[in-house]
Design an enzyme around this catalytic site. Structure first.
Site, short mmCIF file in Angstrom:
data_model
loop_
_atom_site.label_atom_id
_atom_site.label_comp_id
_atom_site.label_asym_id
_atom_site.label_seq_id
_atom_site.Cartn_x
_atom_site.Cartn_y
_atom_site.Cartn_z
N TRP A 274 39.40 91.19 45.18
CA TRP A 274 38.63 90.86 43.98
C TRP A 274 38.82 91.93 42.91
O TRP A 274 38.87 91.62 41.71
CB TRP A 274 37.15 90.70 44.32
CG TRP A 274 36.80 89.34 44.83
CD1 TRP A 274 36.57 88.98 46.12
CD2 TRP A 274 36.63 88.15 44.05
NE1 TRP A 274 36.28 87.63 46.20
CE2 TRP A 274 36.30 87.10 44.94
CE3 TRP A 274 36.72 87.86 42.68
CZ2 TRP A 274 36.08 85.79 44.51
CZ3 TRP A 274 36.50 86.56 42.25
CH2 TRP A 274 36.18 85.54 43.15
N TRP A 302 22.73 80.49 22.70
CA TRP A 302 21.84 81.61 23.01
C TRP A 302 20.68 81.65 22.01
O TRP A 302 20.91 81.62 20.80
CB TRP A 302 22.60 82.94 22.95
CG TRP A 302 23.72 83.07 23.91
CD1 TRP A 302 25.05 83.06 23.62
CD2 TRP A 302 23.63 83.25 25.33
NE1 TRP A 302 25.80 83.20 24.77
CE2 TRP A 302 24.95 83.32 25.84
CE3 TRP A 302 22.56 83.34 26.22
CZ2 TRP A 302 25.23 83.50 27.18
CZ3 TRP A 302 22.83 83.51 27.57
CH2 TRP A 302 24.15 83.58 28.04
#
Length: 453
Positions: A274, A302
Site C-alpha cells: 500500500w 461541501w
C-alpha cells in the site's frame, strides 16, 4: 587526492542500504554528506510541526553516526538547486549522488540540477533507494498506471524480487576541509514557545539505530499476531515502522528482506505494498494533496466550513469516544493507529461534512510519519475520491467501530478516560450519527450525477 563526492541525503537518513552513499564510497574519494532544508523551491511543501521535530533528532543521529566513521553531516538551508551548486563549487566536488524522489516538484528540481551539473562536467547519478518497485516499472497490460490496489500488488509480486539491501559502511572518509555547515539548532525545528513535544519525546527515539531495534522487536515479538490483531488499537500488534520508512531510517528493501520469511509476513508485506501504491499514485498525480483524483468528486457540495466543528475534531472533543481518543493520541504522540485514522477521517468527512483537505492538512502538521504520498492518498481513499477508494456510501460508524475493535475499552480508557470513568463527563456529541450519515449520502448523489472524464 581525488576531488570529493557529494551524497545528497533527503528522506533517506541512514547509512545501511544507501545506494547513493555506496556509489560515492566506490569512487574512492572523500565523501561530503549533505542535507538541505529546502522550504523555498517552487512546489515544495513545508514540513509540519511534528515532522520538523522528528527531522531534527534524526539529523542529529545521522551526524553522530557519520562522525563515528570519519565523516560529518553538512547542513544547508535554501533552494536545493542553488545550494547543491554552491557546495559543489565550495568543495571542488567532482560527483554528486542521490537516491531518487517521486513527487512532481522534487523530480523537476532533480532533473534540472542533474542537467546543469553535467553541463559543468560534474558526474551525477541517482539511485533507487526509497521504493521496492519504481513507478515506471509497474504498469498494466496496456502500459498505463494501476488505479486499483490488488492488481497493482499482484503485478509487483510478479516482478523480480526486490534487491538485497546493501551493507552499512564501516568507514566514510570526509574531506580535509569540509564545507561550511549550518548549526542544526539554528534551524528552529524544535518547538520552544510553547514546547508541546513532551509526548513525542516520551514515545519516540528517532534515528537509524532505534529504527533497527524496532524492526527486530517487531519481527521477534509481534509479527505472528499482526494479521489477527492489527486492527485492534490497544493490541500492540502493529509495527510502528511508518515514521522509520517515512524518514528513510530503514529502507523498504531492508524491511522486506528481514520480514519476508517470518510467520505472518504476507499481510505485513501487503501493507508495504500500500505504501508503494500511494507513491506510484503520487508519481502520476503530483497534486494529490490538493485535487480530487477522481474529478467527479469536484461536484461534492461541501457546506460552508464550521470552524468550531473542525476545532472540536482537532482537539478530540466530538462526543464520540474512539474519535476523541484517536485525536488525542495524535496530538500527544504524533501517531495514530491506522484503524482509528480511518474512523476519525470518516467522521470528519462524512459526519461533519468537512472537506478532506482540512483533515489532510491537520494530519500533515501533527503526524510524525506524514509524507507527500501516503497522507493525501489515505485521506482521498476515505473520502472516496482517490485510487481504489472506499465506496462513497461507506461511513465508519464510530460506535460500532469501537465495539468491534476496542471491545474491552482499553484504547478509549487510555486516551479519553472520561468516557469510561463512572463519574466522567465526556463532551456532548457534535452530530447525530444517523442523520449526518444520511446528509452525507444525499450530498454524494451530486457526485454520482457528475460527468466523468
Amino acid at each position: 587526492m581525488s576531488a570529493p563526492s557529494i551524497v545528497w541525503f533527503r528522506d533517506d537518513l541512514r547509512l545501511a542500504d544507501h545506494p547513493a552513499l555506496r556509489a560515492a564510497l566506490d569512487r574512492d574519494a572523500p565523501v561530503i554528506a549533505l542535507y538541505i532544508l529546502d522550504e523555498e523551491s517552487p512546489g515544495i511543501r513545508p514540513l509540519g510541526g511534528a515532522a520538523r521535530w522528528w527531522l531534527h533528532h534524526s539529523l542529529a543521529s545521522l551526524d553522530a553516526r557519520l562522525r563515528e566513521r570519519g565523516g560529518r553531516l553538512v547542513l544547508r538551508r535554501g533552494p536545493a538547486d542553488r545550494v547543491v551548486r554552491d557546495v559543489v563549487a565550495d568543495a571542488g566536488a567532482a560527483a554528486v549522488y542521490w537516491n531518487r524522489r517521486y513527487g512532481g516538484p522534487e523530480r523537476e528540481i532533480d532533473a534540472g540540477l542533474k542537467a546543469a551539473l553535467r553541463e559543468d562536467g560534474v558526474e551525477v547519478a541517482s539511485f533507487a533507494g526509497s521504493l521496492l518497485f519504481e513507478p515506471w516499472t509497474v504498469t498494466t497490460g496496456a502500459g498505463t498506471h494501476f488505479s486499483v490496489y490488488s492488481p497493482f500488488w499482484r503485478a509487483c509480486l510478479a516482478l523480480p524480487s526486490p534487491r538485497a539491501p546493501l551493507p552499512e559502511p564501516r568507514e566514510i572518509p570526509g574531506p580535509v576541509r569540509s564545507p561550511a555547515s549550518d548549526d542544526l539548532a539554528d534551524w528552529g525545528l524544535l518547538p520552544t514557545a510553547p514546547d508541546w513535544a513532551g509526548g513525542l519525546r516520551d514515545t519516540w527515539e528517532p534515528g537509524e539505530p532505534a529504527a533497527r531495534r524496532r524492526l527486530q522487536a517487531f519481527l521477534t515479538e509481534d509479527i505472528d499476531a499482526y494479521d489477527r490483531a492489527r486492527d485492534q488499537p490497544s493490541a500492540g500488534a502493529t509495527s510502528l515502522l511508518s515514521p522509520r520508512l517515512r524518514w528513510g531510517e530503514l529502507s523498504p528493501h531492508t524491511v522486506w528482506h528481514e520480514a519476508v520469511h517470518a510467520a505472518g509476513a504476507g499481510r505485513f508485506l501487503s501493507e508495504l505494498g500500500w505504501r508503494e501504491f500511494a507513491w506510484h499514485t503520487l508519481f502520476h498525480f503530483p497534486d494529490l494533496a490538493t485535487r480530487n483524483l477522481r474529478r467527479e468528486f469536484d461536484a461534492f457540495p461541501w457546506p460552508p466550513l464550521r470552524p468550531t466543528a473542525l476545532r472540536a475534531w482537532q482537539r478530540g472533543e466530538t462526543g464520540y469516544a474512539i474519535v476523541d481518543a484517536g485525536m488525542r493520541e495524535l496530538w500527544r504522540t504524533g501517531y495514530m493507529h491506522n484503524r482509528v485514522r480511518m474512523v476519525t477521517a470518516s467522521f470528519l468527512i462524512k459526519n461533519l461534512l468537512i472537506d478532506w483537505r482540512h483533515g489532510e492538512e491537520w494530519f500533515w502538521d501533527t503526524l510524525v510519519d506524514a509524507d507527500g504520498a501516503n497522507n493525501p492518498f489515505n485521506w482521498q481513499w476515505v473520502a472516496g475520491s482517490g485510487a481504489d477508494a472506499a465506496p462513497y456510501f461507506r461511513v465508519f460508524n464510530p460506535e460500532l467501530q469501537a465495539s468491534k475493535f476496542d471491545k474491552d475499552g482499553r484504547y478509549v480508557a487510555e486516551w479519553a478516560p472520561e468516557y469510561r470513568a463512572p463519574d466522567g463527563r465526556p463532551p456532548l456529541p457534535l452530530v447525530d450519527l444517523k442523520s449526518s450519515r444520511q446528509a452525507a449520502l444525499d450530498a454524494y448523489e451530486h457526485v454520482k450525477r457528475a460527468p466523468r472524464d
